[in-house]
Write an enzyme that holds these catalytic residues in place. Structure first.
Site, PDB file in Angstrom:
ATOM      1  N   CYS A  40      50.397  30.299  31.623  1.00  0.00           N
ATOM      2  CA  CYS A  40      51.656  29.835  31.043  1.00  0.00           C
ATOM      3  C   CYS A  40      51.410  28.921  29.867  1.00  0.00           C
ATOM      4  CB  CYS A  40      52.445  29.092  32.102  1.00  0.00           C
ATOM      5  SG  CYS A  40      51.540  27.722  32.821  1.00  0.00           S
ATOM      6  N   LYS A  61      55.645  31.537  49.690  1.00  0.00           N
ATOM      7  CA  LYS A  61      55.645  32.975  49.377  1.00  0.00           C
ATOM      8  C   LYS A  61      54.783  33.214  48.138  1.00  0.00           C
ATOM      9  CE  LYS A  61      57.659  36.031  46.974  1.00  0.00           C
ATOM     10  NZ  LYS A  61      56.509  36.915  46.727  1.00  0.00           N
ATOM     11  N   GLU A 114      58.849  25.950  37.013  1.00  0.00           N
ATOM     12  CA  GLU A 114      57.738  25.964  36.048  1.00  0.00           C
ATOM     13  C   GLU A 114      57.679  27.376  35.501  1.00  0.00           C
ATOM     14  OE1 GLU A 114      55.693  23.458  35.213  1.00  0.00           O
ATOM     15  OE2 GLU A 114      56.627  22.022  36.562  1.00  0.00           O
ATOM     16  N   GLU A 173      56.899  36.178  25.442  1.00  0.00           N
ATOM     17  CA  GLU A 173      55.675  35.825  26.179  1.00  0.00           C
ATOM     18  C   GLU A 173      54.953  37.120  26.549  1.00  0.00           C
ATOM     19  OE1 GLU A 173      55.879  34.319  30.250  1.00  0.00           O
ATOM     20  OE2 GLU A 173      54.383  32.803  29.721  1.00  0.00           O
TER      21      GLU A 173
HETATM   22  P1  NAD Z   1      57.321  36.413  38.494  1.00  0.00           P
HETATM   23  O1  NAD Z   1      58.486  35.627  38.046  1.00  0.00           O
HETATM   24  O2  NAD Z   1      57.385  37.883  38.378  1.00  0.00           O
HETATM   25  O3  NAD Z   1      56.986  36.139  40.030  1.00  0.00           O
HETATM   26  C1  NAD Z   1      56.679  34.842  40.496  1.00  0.00           C
HETATM   27  C2  NAD Z   1      56.982  34.775  41.977  1.00  0.00           C
HETATM   28  O4  NAD Z   1      58.391  34.901  42.176  1.00  0.00           O
HETATM   29  C3  NAD Z   1      56.346  35.904  42.801  1.00  0.00           C
HETATM   30  O5  NAD Z   1      55.928  35.377  44.042  1.00  0.00           O
HETATM   31  C4  NAD Z   1      57.486  36.870  42.968  1.00  0.00           C
HETATM   32  O6  NAD Z   1      57.345  37.711  44.095  1.00  0.00           O
HETATM   33  C5  NAD Z   1      58.656  35.907  43.145  1.00  0.00           C
HETATM   34  N1  NAD Z   1      59.975  36.478  42.866  1.00  0.00           N
HETATM   35  C6  NAD Z   1      60.306  37.454  41.994  1.00  0.00           C
HETATM   36  N2  NAD Z   1      61.632  37.698  42.050  1.00  0.00           N
HETATM   37  C7  NAD Z   1      62.153  36.846  42.964  1.00  0.00           C
HETATM   38  C8  NAD Z   1      63.465  36.615  43.467  1.00  0.00           C
HETATM   39  N3  NAD Z   1      64.515  37.307  43.034  1.00  0.00           N
HETATM   40  N4  NAD Z   1      63.639  35.661  44.401  1.00  0.00           N
HETATM   41  C9  NAD Z   1      62.589  34.943  44.847  1.00  0.00           C
HETATM   42  N5  NAD Z   1      61.319  35.124  44.419  1.00  0.00           N
HETATM   43  C10 NAD Z   1      61.099  36.064  43.480  1.00  0.00           C
HETATM   44  O7  NAD Z   1      56.099  35.789  37.710  1.00  0.00           O
HETATM   45  P2  NAD Z   1      54.615  36.319  37.692  1.00  0.00           P
HETATM   46  O8  NAD Z   1      54.629  37.581  36.888  1.00  0.00           O
HETATM   47  O9  NAD Z   1      54.070  36.316  39.079  1.00  0.00           O
HETATM   48  O10 NAD Z   1      53.879  35.152  36.880  1.00  0.00           O
HETATM   49  C11 NAD Z   1      53.823  35.120  35.502  1.00  0.00           C
HETATM   50  C12 NAD Z   1      54.842  34.150  34.951  1.00  0.00           C
HETATM   51  O11 NAD Z   1      54.666  32.876  35.523  1.00  0.00           O
HETATM   52  C13 NAD Z   1      54.683  33.942  33.457  1.00  0.00           C
HETATM   53  O12 NAD Z   1      55.939  33.948  32.839  1.00  0.00           O
HETATM   54  C14 NAD Z   1      54.069  32.566  33.351  1.00  0.00           C
HETATM   55  O13 NAD Z   1      54.297  31.897  32.153  1.00  0.00           O
HETATM   56  C15 NAD Z   1      54.669  31.873  34.517  1.00  0.00           C
HETATM   57  N6  NAD Z   1      53.847  30.723  34.916  1.00  0.00           N
HETATM   58  C16 NAD Z   1      54.309  29.462  34.642  1.00  0.00           C
HETATM   59  C17 NAD Z   1      53.537  28.338  34.961  1.00  0.00           C
HETATM   60  C18 NAD Z   1      54.015  26.931  34.671  1.00  0.00           C
HETATM   61  O14 NAD Z   1      53.457  25.991  35.213  1.00  0.00           O
HETATM   62  N7  NAD Z   1      55.019  26.740  33.824  1.00  0.00           N
HETATM   63  C19 NAD Z   1      52.288  28.516  35.573  1.00  0.00           C
HETATM   64  C20 NAD Z   1      51.853  29.823  35.826  1.00  0.00           C
HETATM   65  C21 NAD Z   1      52.649  30.904  35.505  1.00  0.00           C
END
Ligand code: NAD
Length: 497
Positions: free
Chosen positions: A291, A183, A257, A390
């Site tokens: 991130c 997804k 992550e 963040e």
């Molecule tokens: P997000 O948490 O809003 O969404 C990530 C994914 O989760 C999306 O596909 C979203 O649709 C899905 N999602 C959201 N709510 C959900 C739920 N209740 N159940 C299942 N899936 C759900 O994150 P984002 O805004 O897309 O990405 C940015 C974040 O990701 C930042 O905090 C960043 O630090 C983090 N990030 C971490 C890493 C790492 O390796 N640690 C790498 C890249 C990004």
């Protein structure tokens, strides 16, 4: 200002499961080009029933299909074909990715897509080396430990580097014999839909499935599904909490992550030019949305004024603009709400007593896209909100420190613990700092260097579990311990007399 579209994307994007598109069933969601703010495609959301069908396809491919039991050599050949399929379509994939993310096309072609292809080679090579264990602790017995694929993996990806991050999960899950349901973020579904189409052509039916839609709808239905055996998630910390709780109800293992607020520690003993280049790259690459960004820049007091002045001057000169222009260093942010949130931190920094050195404003001169000026603020202390939260944009928060202990105290004073950066040419300073930092990764005198064989992941709210060669093997396989006697053993004869 009118920026040209990198590609004409498909007008509608659906999920892909089994032999065809998913049944959708949910809302239609707009997909925007961040450089212009124009809608460029429509995403068909998959509802809970569509998700259940995708999981059923993955389940059937795992339970009765050839993939989990395929020998390593054959599986490696398929992974190699997946790598080639991505490499042969780099231009199209990079343009689709650019259209939904606004990331600079040059970077997408030369880094993200190359890395995406390499992920398949990396895991193919990794499984060629995988070995089990054998024990003979007690005479007459041989005990072996072998690994088996776990089952159906739910892979949930964010929007900041969609293909590069999702392919790490897909390649790992497949290499160890699992089947998957991916997804992507609802904001950035374009390139991953094409990647899945390309990979499906190389894989047995049902092994890789795609569902699309919002997190709380499609994502939540996927995580809660009883047919899912694993959840691998990359995204925000709050989302991670929600997903881990939902997965916990089914006792589904997860890997998380999550976010970061990483300290970039610049000692007076560092090569200041290199540290400056590294600090700029650490916060402004990938449109500032990563991130692992070095978003809290800690500078030793004796070099603080010079460093800060030069950092702000260089940040102000960064070329912001068209993602298709090779000279662009910073493209638009990913979405309008995200842009508003990042900009709000300039005001928050002022409210907390800090000062904006440069940026903090929208680049209206670039039209209706989500462009902001690269931003650097001086915080009054590490307790300021811009030093604790963040922000996930081209927004650097700068603070002074006095010596190793102070640097370590400030660096560790955060809920996060993903990455730390140390800049110093004095080895004892590097080692005294490195040994005290509470983060999963430490980069010394380099901005970013991801060694795929090594674990990557965070302490505290930055994550649970790790990604990387052996870490992925541990997550995507179940260990089976088998004990066999060499000579028949005498057994207790219950009930014989
Ligand atoms: P997000 O948490 O809003 O969404 C990530 C994914 O989760 C999306 O596909 C979203 O649709 C899905 N999602 C959201 N709510 C959900 C739920 N209740 N159940 C299942 N899936 C759900 O994150 P984002 O805004 O897309 O990405 C940015 C974040 O990701 C930042 O905090 C960043 O630090 C983090 N990030 C971490 C890493 C790492 O390796 N640690 C790498 C890249 C990004």
């Amino acid at each position: 200002m009118r920026f040209e579209l990198p590609i004409t994307p498909p007008s509608r994007v659906t999920g892909l499961s089994g032999a065809g598109p998913t049944r959708g069933g949910g809302r239609e969601l707009p997909v925007y080009y961040p450089a212009t703010g124009a809608q460029i495609s429509t995403l068909v959301e998959d509802d809970a029933d569509a998700v259940a069908l995708a999981v059923a396809n993955a389940r059937a491919a795992f339970d009765t299909g050839p993939w989990p039991a395929l020998g390593t050599e054959k599986r490696m050949a398929v992974l190699e074909a997946c790598r080639k399929a991505i490499l042969e379509n780099i231009d199209e994939l990079a343009r689709l990715e650019c259209a939904a993310t606004g990331l600079v096309l040059r970077e997408l072609k030369s880094r993200h897509m190359v890395r995406a292809a390499y992920n398949f080679r990396f895991f193919a090579e990794f499984i060629s080396q995988s070995a089990g264990q054998t024990y003979t602790q007690t005479e007459n017995y041989v005990t072996t430990v072998t690994r088996r694929p776990v089952g159906v993996a739910a892979l949930i990806a964010p929007w900041n580097a969609p293909v590069a991050l999702a392919t790490m999960k897909i390649a790992a899950a497949l290499a160890f014999g699992n089947t998957c349901v991916l997804k992507p973020s609802e904001q950035t579904p374009l390139a991953l839909a094409r990647v899945v189409e390309l990979l499906q052509a190389e894989l047995p039916e049902g092994v890789l499935n795609l569902v699309n839609g919002r997190g709380p709808v499609t994502g939540a239905a996927l995580v809660a599904h009883e047919g899912v055996d694993l959840v691998s998630f990359t995204g925000g910390t709050e989302t991670g909490r929600t997903i881990m709780s939902a997965a916990g109800r089914n006792l589904t293992p997860t890997t998380m992550e999550l976010g970061g607020k990483s300290a970039n520690i610049i000692f007076a003993s560092a090569d200041q030019d290199r540290a400056l280049d590294g600090a700029l790259q650490g916060i402004f690459s990938n449109n500032g949305q990563q991130c692992l960004a070095g978003s809290r820049i800690l500078v030793e007091r004796s070099v603080f004024d010079d460093f800060t002045e030069e950092f702000a001057a260089r940040a102000a000169r960064i070329k912001v603009g068209d993602p298709l222009d090779d000279a662009t260093e910073l493209g638009p942010l990913a979405s309008a709400p995200h842009m508003e949130r990042v900009l709000s931190f300039a005001q928050i920094a002022r409210e907390d007593g800090g000062s904006v050195l440069t940026g903090g404003t929208r680049r209206d001169d670039l039209g209706r896209g989500y462009f902001i000026a690269p931003t650097a603020v001086l915080a009054t202390s590490n307790a300021d909100r811009c030093a604790q939260q963040e922000i996930f944009g081209p927004f650097a928060t700068i603070l002074p420190f006095d010596g190793v202990e102070d640097a370590v105290r400030i660096a560790n004073d955060t809920n996060f613990g993903l990455v730390s950066y140390i800049w110093s040419d004095h080895l004892p300073t590097v080692m005294q700092t490195q040994t005290q930092l509470r983060s999963g990764v430490v980069w010394v005198n380099t901005p970013m260097m991801r060694e795929l064989r090594a674990p990557f992941g965070g302490f505290k709210s930055s994550g649970v579990g790790r990604e990387g060669g052996a870490a992925c093997e541990a997550f995507y396989t179940e260990e089976v311990t088998t004990t066999t006697p060499i000579h028949p053993v005498s057994l207790r004869r219950f009930g014989a007399e």
